[in-house]
Scaffold this motif. Structure first.
Motif, PDB file in Angstrom:
ATOM      1  N   ASN A  85       0.838  -1.206   0.000  1.00 44.94           N
ATOM      2  CA  ASN A  85       0.000   0.000   0.000  1.00 44.94           C
ATOM      3  C   ASN A  85       0.880   1.266   0.000  1.00 44.94           C
ATOM      4  O   ASN A  85       2.091   1.167   0.200  1.00 44.94           O
ATOM      5  CB  ASN A  85      -0.970  -0.034   1.202  1.00 44.94           C
ATOM      6  N   PRO A  86       0.297   2.456  -0.250  1.00 42.70           N
ATOM      7  CA  PRO A  86       1.130   3.671  -0.331  1.00 42.70           C
ATOM      8  C   PRO A  86       1.999   3.921   0.899  1.00 42.70           C
ATOM      9  O   PRO A  86       3.141   4.375   0.767  1.00 42.70           O
ATOM     10  CB  PRO A  86       0.095   4.794  -0.485  1.00 42.70           C
ATOM     11  N   ALA A  87       1.468   3.631   2.095  1.00 41.69           N
ATOM     12  CA  ALA A  87       2.260   3.865   3.317  1.00 41.69           C
ATOM     13  C   ALA A  87       3.491   2.959   3.335  1.00 41.69           C
ATOM     14  O   ALA A  87       4.591   3.390   3.691  1.00 41.69           O
ATOM     15  CB  ALA A  87       1.404   3.609   4.540  1.00 41.69           C
TER      16      ALA A  87
ATOM     17  N   MET B 188       6.056   4.222   0.942  1.00 42.77           N
ATOM     18  CA  MET B 188       6.757   5.402   1.459  1.00 42.77           C
ATOM     19  C   MET B 188       7.863   4.977   2.436  1.00 42.77           C
ATOM     20  O   MET B 188       8.995   5.457   2.368  1.00 42.77           O
ATOM     21  CB  MET B 188       5.771   6.330   2.168  1.00 42.77           C
TER      22      MET B 188
ATOM     23  N   TYR C  62       3.617  -2.776   7.252  1.00 42.16           N
ATOM     24  CA  TYR C  62       4.032  -1.386   7.434  1.00 42.16           C
ATOM     25  C   TYR C  62       5.464  -1.241   7.951  1.00 42.16           C
ATOM     26  O   TYR C  62       6.192  -0.344   7.520  1.00 42.16           O
ATOM     27  CB  TYR C  62       3.056  -0.680   8.378  1.00 42.16           C
TER      28      TYR C  62
ATOM     29  N   LEU D 136      -1.187   8.194   7.697  1.00 43.20           N
ATOM     30  CA  LEU D 136      -0.956   6.745   7.640  1.00 43.20           C
ATOM     31  C   LEU D 136      -2.263   5.937   7.558  1.00 43.20           C
ATOM     32  O   LEU D 136      -2.367   4.987   6.781  1.00 43.20           O
ATOM     33  CB  LEU D 136      -0.152   6.341   8.891  1.00 43.20           C
TER      34      LEU D 136
ATOM     35  N   ALA E  37      -3.772   6.117   4.124  1.00 43.96           N
ATOM     36  CA  ALA E  37      -2.886   5.463   3.152  1.00 43.96           C
ATOM     37  C   ALA E  37      -2.992   3.947   3.248  1.00 43.96           C
ATOM     38  O   ALA E  37      -2.968   3.245   2.243  1.00 43.96           O
ATOM     39  CB  ALA E  37      -1.452   5.918   3.383  1.00 43.96           C
TER      40      ALA E  37
ATOM     41  N   ASN F 223      -5.946   3.096   0.655  1.00 45.38           N
ATOM     42  CA  ASN F 223      -4.968   3.176  -0.438  1.00 45.38           C
ATOM     43  C   ASN F 223      -4.801   4.594  -0.988  1.00 45.38           C
ATOM     44  O   ASN F 223      -4.498   4.767  -2.167  1.00 45.38           O
ATOM     45  CB  ASN F 223      -5.382   2.246  -1.577  1.00 45.38           C
ATOM     46  N   MET F 224      -5.041   5.586  -0.134  1.00 44.48           N
ATOM     47  CA  MET F 224      -4.899   6.973  -0.567  1.00 44.48           C
ATOM     48  C   MET F 224      -3.412   7.294  -0.729  1.00 44.48           C
ATOM     49  O   MET F 224      -2.608   6.815   0.081  1.00 44.48           O
ATOM     50  CB  MET F 224      -5.518   7.900   0.495  1.00 44.48           C
TER      51      MET F 224
ATOM     52  N   ILE G 136       0.136   9.118  -0.511  1.00 44.04           N
ATOM     53  CA  ILE G 136       0.703   9.807   0.651  1.00 44.04           C
ATOM     54  C   ILE G 136       0.501  11.316   0.557  1.00 44.04           C
ATOM     55  O   ILE G 136       0.147  11.959   1.544  1.00 44.04           O
ATOM     56  CB  ILE G 136       2.210   9.451   0.807  1.00 44.04           C
TER      57      ILE G 136
END
Lengths: 260, 119
Positions: A39-41, A44, A144, B7, B10, B14-15, B17
């Motif tokens: 996922n995006p987190a 990152m 995560y 967080l 996200a 699934n948003m 960052i």
């Protein structure tokens, strides 16, 4: 009777910890192949981890590769000529640098820098109950926290091993130039003729294995920290010992596979 | 702080960052806390931390937010009225509950909230 009891207890403990590690390993693999983990987190954190593990270390890494590389290659060349092995210099350098030295040295450097940091970070998070907070918010700590660190470990160790090998081979030229009066083209063809696909694959597989354990063991050790601050140094100490044992074990195993 | 709030969106929605960060800063701005958006925990006051925790909880899909014993985070309830006022500034459809001890009831008397006692 006491001795038998103690032996039994230790054996059960050993099997229990092996079972736990295997279970943790399987869990990591399952998350590694699950696209939903990315996922995006997580992405990152992965980017940040690659920056901290591989980019931040580059200046000191290059310096060490040049100093250490030229001296070590110098010794290899000196010994090769002393034992009349000039015709084998190319394959000796490639085997020594690409197969052995570059991945092992990179693994040691990353273990000391990032392994210890990650063990401490996870241990502190565990003691501060930050991991519980993440669980409360239904945030998978494997996705995560652990997966980005493990993937960054694999990417960083592999790429830095290649960099280390290239710098070492480059700085080795300086020695051949001054000691053997060898021109650059001769040195280049000497190495190109000696290098085989097997050497590249060895470097990649070893770096993958090193990168994986360098992150996995400190994470596991940090997770197992008891709930008080005084347990943090003990956790880091145990984690680093286990990590060094694992790194040496991989090195010995790869030597056995390659040469026997 | 901003990353801490972002967080949740996200991971669960699934948003991206950047979008989640923008939303987090917007939420902080509603209560005048945009100044702490890029600060770390050690650089924030206890009240600010409670408000950030509150905004983070608003980011979840849950229908209600429960604040359990806020005094444990802010260290006292003398200014709870101001904190609840700030919380009310955030535009949300979620129901907000504060669970506290009966002995703390007096601190909430001035607050614009419905007080209910239960055993």
């Amino acid at each position: 009777m006491y001795l038998v009891e103690k032996l039994g207890e230790k054996t059960i403990e050993l099997f229990h910890s092996i079972f736990e590690i295997v279970q943790f390993l399987l869990l990591i693999f399952l998350h590694l192949v699950n696209p939903k983990s990315y996922n995006p987190a997580m992405r990152m954190v992965l980017t940040k981890q690659i920056y901290f593990t591989a980019i931040g270390i580059i200046p000191i890494f290059i310096l060490m590769a040049i100093i250490f590389g030229s001296v070590v290659i110098g010794v290899v060349i000196y010994l090769s000529t002393a034992y009349s092995l000039e015709s084998e210099i190319g394959s000796i350098i490639i085997t020594f640098v690409v197969d052995e030295f570059a991945p092992f040295f990179t693994a040691l450097l990353i273990s000391l820098r990032s392994g210890a940091a990650i063990n401490t970070e996870i241990a502190v998070m565990s003691v501060n109950k930050e991991l519980n907070t993440l669980k409360e918010y239904k945030i998978d700590i494997i996705d995560y926290l652990f997966l980005p660190r493990i993937i960054s470990g694999i990417i960083s160790v592999t790429s830095l091993s290649f960099l280390f090998a290239l710098i070492m081979l480059g700085s080795g030229y300086l020695f051949t130039f001054f000691y053997m009066d060898m021109d650059f083209n001769t040195y280049k063809y000497l190495l190109l003729n000696a290098i085989e696909l097997r050497d590249i694959l060895t470097l990649i597989f070893k770096s993958f294995a090193f990168g994986f354990v360098i992150m996995l063991i400190p994470i596991y050790s940090g997770l197992k920290t008891q709930n008080h601050y005084t347990a943090i140094p003990v956790s880091v100490l145990n984690g680093m010992v286990r990590l060094f044992v694992a790194v040496f074990f991989i090195e010995v195993l790869s030597l056995i596979i390659q040469f026997f | 702080m901003c990353e801490n709030i972002a967080l949740i969106k996200a991971v669960h929605e699934n948003m991206s960052i950047s979008e989640a960060n923008t939303l987090a800063v917007e939420m902080l701005s509603m209560i005048g806390l945009q100044k702490i958006a890029y600060k770390r925990v050690e650089n924030c006051s206890k009240d600010e931390l409670l408000l950030v925790m509150f905004i983070r909880a608003l980011m979840t899909k849950e229908k209600s937010v429960i604040l359990k014993l806020p005094s444990e985070i802010i260290g006292g309830l003398f200014h709870i009225e101001n904190i609840l006022k700030d919380m009310r500034k955030v535009n949300t459809s979620k129901e907000i509950f504060v669970c506290d001890l009966v002995s703390s009831k007096a601190y909430y008397k001035e607050c614009e909230c419905h007080i209910e006692e239960s055993n």
